[in-house]
Design an enzyme around this catalytic site. Structure first.
Site: not given
Ligand code: 13P
Length: 255
Positions: A12, A14, A97, A99, A169, A175, A215, A236
């Site tokens: 992803n 983003k 997601h 976010e 997740e 993150g 992460s 991510g």
């Molecule tokens: P990170 O791997 O940066 O923690 O992000 C995970 C994520 O949101 C994947 O969709």
């Protein structure tokens, strides 16, 4: 991981990468792919890159949208339809997601419309679910996940369930550098599969791939994919670097 479900590793991206940066990524990443591989790889770039990426990634990698709007077309300024994603070469779409839930006020009922629309137009939805730190602190994880699954998947046809992918997740792990532990996420994912089987039966639920996300790094991926319930990862930050992402996808082969 079990041999009956194809491992899936998803990136992803983003809101990162220009076309030039994506081209640089693939120049390295494509060289790191073996001739034959059992893993399925899906990249979720920003919408602006979908079409151009689809023309140079070949057949070993698939692409997906990071979101969609449920209508096929119409006066919905700024939105992207499932038909447009298909038209750009997508096979998959991320839905719900955290976010999007947090910053764009997506509710389970909106997410449900998106899931149904993805199936209708032949896209495989990757339904993202997970609890916040506060919800975990209150011991509400299972309750939250059950609600996200039941409301998000309302009305899904029995025959569509096997095409579904679920990404667990935990929001507190995204993150933050604080990944869940492999054993705890395995237990949660086992619970997610049981909840899915209440909707579609154990036979279909057994075919659904459930990923861990939050992460994930080259240093910790092994612990997750050694777990029987975890079928891959949604990555991510670490997916932005081609070497790191390849080390995650092929960790079983490389070490
Ligand atoms: P990170 O791997 O940066 O923690 O992000 C995970 C994520 O949101 C994947 O969709």
């Amino acid at each position: 991981m079990t041999s009956s479900r194809t491992p899936l590793f998803a990136a992803n991206w983003k809101m990162y990468k220009t076309l030039k940066e994506a081209a640089v990524f693939f120049e390295t990443f494509l060289k790191l792919l073996p001739q034959k591989m059992e893993e399925e790889i899906v990249i979720f770039p920003p919408f602006t890159l979908l079409y151009s990426i689809s023309s140079f990634i070949g057949t070993k990698i698939k692409i997906g949208g990071q979101d969609l709007f449920w209508e096929k077309e119409g006066a919905f300024t700024g939105e992207i339809s499932p038909l447009m994603l298909k038209d750009s070469g997508c096979h998959f779409v991320l839905i719900g997601h955290s976010e999007r839930r947090k910053y764009f006020a997506e509710t389970n009922s909106m997410i449900n419309k998106k899931v149904l629309s993805a199936f209708e137009y032949g896209l495989k939805p990757v339904l993202c679910i997970g609890e916040t730190l506060e919800e975990m602190g209150k011991g509400m994880t299972r309750q939250i996940l059950t609600k996200q699954i039941q409301e998000g998947l309302k009305g899904v046809a029995h025959s569509d369930f096997e095409k579904l992918v679920v990404a667990y997740e935990p929001v507190w792990a995204i993150g933050t550098g604080k990944a869940d532990t492999p054993s705890q996420s395995n237990e949660t994912i086992r619970f997610i599969r049981e909840t899915l089987s209440d909707l579609c039966g154990i036979h279909e639920a057994d075919k659904i791939r459930i990923l861990y996300g939050g992460s994930v790094k080259p240093q910790n991926i092994r612990g997750f994919i050694e777990q029987p319930e975890i079928d891959g990862a949604l990555v991510g930050g670490a997916s932005l670097n081609p070497e790191d992402f390849a080390r995650i996808v092929f960790s079983r082969v490389l070490s």
